[in-house]
Motif scaffolding. Sequence first.
Motif, mmCIF file in Angstrom:
data_model
loop_
_atom_site.group_PDB
_atom_site.id
_atom_site.type_symbol
_atom_site.label_atom_id
_atom_site.label_comp_id
_atom_site.label_asym_id
_atom_site.label_seq_id
_atom_site.Cartn_x
_atom_site.Cartn_y
_atom_site.Cartn_z
ATOM 1 N N ALA A 169 -7.166 -2.921 -3.705
ATOM 2 C CA ALA A 169 -6.428 -3.823 -2.816
ATOM 3 C C ALA A 169 -4.952 -3.869 -3.226
ATOM 4 O O ALA A 169 -4.069 -3.959 -2.362
ATOM 5 N N GLY A 170 -4.685 -3.781 -4.525
ATOM 6 C CA GLY A 170 -3.303 -3.743 -5.002
ATOM 7 C C GLY A 170 -2.579 -2.511 -4.489
ATOM 8 O O GLY A 170 -1.431 -2.586 -4.025
ATOM 9 N N LEU A 171 -3.259 -1.381 -4.546
ATOM 10 C CA LEU A 171 -2.654 -0.139 -4.055
ATOM 11 C C LEU A 171 -2.358 -0.224 -2.553
ATOM 12 O O LEU A 171 -1.281 0.171 -2.091
ATOM 13 N N GLU A 172 -3.294 -0.769 -1.789
ATOM 14 C CA GLU A 172 -3.079 -0.926 -0.341
ATOM 15 C C GLU A 172 -1.880 -1.846 -0.068
ATOM 16 O O GLU A 172 -1.080 -1.596 0.839
ATOM 17 N N THR A 173 -1.781 -2.908 -0.871
ATOM 18 C CA THR A 173 -0.666 -3.849 -0.733
ATOM 19 C C THR A 173 0.676 -3.138 -0.904
ATOM 20 O O THR A 173 1.616 -3.339 -0.136
ATOM 21 N N LEU A 174 0.738 -2.287 -1.923
ATOM 22 C CA LEU A 174 1.961 -1.524 -2.180
ATOM 23 C C LEU A 174 2.240 -0.513 -1.086
ATOM 24 O O LEU A 174 3.348 -0.406 -0.573
ATOM 25 N N ARG A 175 1.208 0.243 -0.757
ATOM 26 C CA ARG A 175 1.353 1.340 0.205
ATOM 27 C C ARG A 175 1.788 0.849 1.572
ATOM 28 O O ARG A 175 2.609 1.460 2.245
ATOM 29 N N ARG A 176 1.171 -0.257 2.011
ATOM 30 C CA ARG A 176 1.403 -0.727 3.382
ATOM 31 C C ARG A 176 2.361 -1.907 3.446
ATOM 32 O O ARG A 176 2.611 -2.429 4.532
ATOM 33 N N GLY A 177 2.851 -2.363 2.281
ATOM 34 C CA GLY A 177 3.761 -3.508 2.274
ATOM 35 C C GLY A 177 3.161 -4.747 2.920
ATOM 36 O O GLY A 177 3.777 -5.383 3.769
ATOM 37 N N LEU A 178 1.926 -5.089 2.524
ATOM 38 C CA LEU A 178 1.236 -6.235 3.122
ATOM 39 C C LEU A 178 1.880 -7.551 2.691
ATOM 40 O O LEU A 178 2.503 -7.636 1.637
ATOM 41 N N THR A 179 1.704 -8.564 3.535
ATOM 42 C CA THR A 179 2.214 -9.906 3.219
ATOM 43 C C THR A 179 1.081 -10.760 2.645
ATOM 44 O O THR A 179 0.060 -10.977 3.312
ATOM 45 N N LEU A 180 1.278 -11.225 1.416
ATOM 46 C CA LEU A 180 0.263 -12.037 0.733
ATOM 47 C C LEU A 180 0.971 -13.193 0.042
ATOM 48 O O LEU A 180 2.191 -13.188 -0.096
ATOM 49 N N THR A 181 0.200 -14.153 -0.422
ATOM 50 C CA THR A 181 0.814 -15.201 -1.243
ATOM 51 C C THR A 181 1.246 -14.566 -2.563
ATOM 52 O O THR A 181 0.725 -13.518 -2.969
ATOM 53 N N GLU A 182 2.187 -15.239 -3.237
ATOM 54 C CA GLU A 182 2.707 -14.700 -4.489
ATOM 55 C C GLU A 182 1.586 -14.555 -5.531
ATOM 56 O O GLU A 182 1.521 -13.566 -6.262
ATOM 57 N N THR A 183 0.691 -15.543 -5.569
ATOM 58 C CA THR A 183 -0.419 -15.529 -6.532
ATOM 59 C C THR A 183 -1.358 -14.344 -6.258
ATOM 60 O O THR A 183 -1.746 -13.617 -7.174
ATOM 61 N N GLU A 184 -1.701 -14.163 -5.013
ATOM 62 C CA GLU A 184 -2.576 -13.038 -4.638
ATOM 63 C C GLU A 184 -1.925 -11.704 -5.003
ATOM 64 O O GLU A 184 -2.544 -10.819 -5.607
ATOM 65 N N ARG A 185 -0.665 -11.595 -4.615
ATOM 66 C CA ARG A 185 0.077 -10.363 -4.851
ATOM 67 C C ARG A 185 0.121 -10.005 -6.336
ATOM 68 O O ARG A 185 -0.138 -8.874 -6.732
ATOM 69 N N THR A 186 0.444 -11.006 -7.156
ATOM 70 C CA THR A 186 0.532 -10.793 -8.604
ATOM 71 C C THR A 186 -0.806 -10.318 -9.169
ATOM 72 O O THR A 186 -0.872 -9.369 -9.950
ATOM 73 N N LEU A 187 -1.862 -10.993 -8.744
ATOM 74 C CA LEU A 187 -3.206 -10.653 -9.224
ATOM 75 C C LEU A 187 -3.567 -9.199 -8.886
ATOM 76 O O LEU A 187 -4.042 -8.436 -9.732
ATOM 77 N N LEU A 188 -3.299 -8.816 -7.635
ATOM 78 C CA LEU A 188 -3.684 -7.477 -7.173
ATOM 79 C C LEU A 188 -2.835 -6.390 -7.838
ATOM 80 O O LEU A 188 -3.350 -5.359 -8.271
#
Lengths: 333, 333
Positions: A169-188
């Motif tokens: 999920a972290g990789l997808e977040t980076l690849r696609r520039g997803l919008t998440l809460t700061e806490t979620e983003r940090t965790l992933l």
Amino acid sequence: MTGERDLIDELSRIFGLPPPQVVCGIGDDAAVIAGQGGEYLLWTVDALIEKVHFDLTYMPLRQLGRKALAVNLSDIAAMGGKPRYALLALGWPPERDLFGALELARGMQEVAQETGVTVIGGDTVSSPGSLSMSLTVLGQVKKEELLRRDGAQIGELIYLTGPVGLAAAGLETLRRGLTLTETERTLLLQAFFDPQPQILAARVLARNHLATALIDLSDGVASDLFQICRRSNVGAVVESTLIPVPAPVAEVAAQIGKDPLELALKGGEDYLLLFTSPPDREKALYLHFSEAGLGTPICIGKIVRGNRVWLRRPEATQDISGMGFDHFRLKEL
Amino acid sequence: MTGERDLIDELSRIFGLPPPQVVCGIGDDAAVIAGQGGEYLLWTVDALIEKVHFDLTYMPLRQLGRKALAVNLSDIAAMGGKPRYALLALGWPPERDLFGALELARGMQEVAQETGVTVIGGDTVSSPGSLSMSLTVLGQVKKEELLRRDGAQIGELIYLTGPVGLAAAGLETLRRGLTLTETERTLLLQAFFDPQPQILAARVLARNHLATALIDLSDGVASDLFQICRRSNVGAVVESTLIPVPAPVAEVAAQIGKDPLELALKGGEDYLLLFTSPPDREKALYLHFSEAGLGTPICIGKIVRGNRVWLRRPEATQDISGMGFDHFRLKEL
């Protein structure tokens, strides 16, 4: 040959049967060589290549250094052993600033210090086009504490040492520039950038003879559990309701229109432990993990007769054997 | 940082001082780890990258497999040791036929069998663009037989185990499509394609304490002798008239308009041994080599005070310190 497995089988044939002091050759997380005084030497080598294993557009070099070593230490942990030494061969693109190589080394040294490993040195060469590196790690384990992939027995329980899918999920977040809460983003992102090799958990399993088969999660539960099944000549049933899928993984899955279970089971790069253990060792397992200050292992299913990995969902049962990242499923020969 | 040496110095600083059981870290042909019972473990890793270290347009894959292993075994020989095990990490381009990977493995296995080494296994990954591989080799040597680069003393003699420049001339022949007699061509190409790791010669030196410093010739006499000088805090004088330059090397040099001595001293990839030995061991040296069925070592000069490598020619004396293939002398930082 249609995949990485077939290639490895062909290579085994060419290299032939190793001498008896090679306890374990091709086909486990590390090679095992019998040493003196009941100690086994554990030995791994790993090639990491830009654009295959990492992308420098979102992977800082210090993080890459940390991760490269962590992933190799995870292979030693997966045999129940203690990692001791590492050697690095670095292929550096001539157009890239050499100070980046030092950043990479600094990241590696951080993880080395955290885990009591010595990076002894290595080889540096120029590599036009892409950055590549290979790491080799030596570790050790007592003969009677060696853990392999091939010991799973029918009726045993299947465990994870933590929730899965965070790294994917972290990789997808980076690849696609997803919008998440700061806490979620940090965790992933932390899960993706900075996997923690499960050396302590694996040592607890090894020392107390709590696991019958062990693998580290590099390709995902579906693929890695299939490796245990192949090697142990058994099948497995995983219960969808038991899979620990954290909320941020479900959130990413929703945003990209994927089944959260698929992300969790096929994502890979979690570098947790996946292991099997007899039901009558359950109490001892929880006790030893708790005493070592480790989180409770999560039971996700059972070893059964057969040779497939099944995912039992409320609506249907699905064959998920080996779904995951197979480096050579690219063309048929 | 202006070169590979500086990079290695910086890396040593980052990785810090190794624990005492690491007898030899960065800066020699192999890492040395103290084991049990007076045995030392020798350990090397090497990255080989397409278009940097080899060119598949004229290097058949089976030959590449042979050479890749031979070159790594040469590093173990250069410490006086016996190579025992190898692990391979192969980065294979997805568009390339996988049968080629098997050819490469077959070549490797030929050399393994010739030298009593076991290729245990390794890792295979997809590598877009270029073929890359890293090999790691474990060997062993008795504590008292370990040979390093740093033991050369003033007044000692400098030896080669054979004529130099053949591999470099072989590469020029291929690259430029030179016209030579069939005998010359065969000799040069064989030297380039199929270097013979000098395991026996190194063992004779080690067992009989005949060498004070030893290196294998990967970058050429000028560069590799400079490594011995740097590590031993000495200088060296090489006599141009003593350098064994075979006729086909002179022939290639003439055809490409180069000084034959330059080709012989800077060409690299000979994988012979370069070593120093006290003058009073000369007789013993010749005797032990002859008894082992090895060719007579060739004395090419002398260790002197200072820190440079000098080439004494009839017309002038020239500083040739470190001239050779330095992978990172590409830009200044």
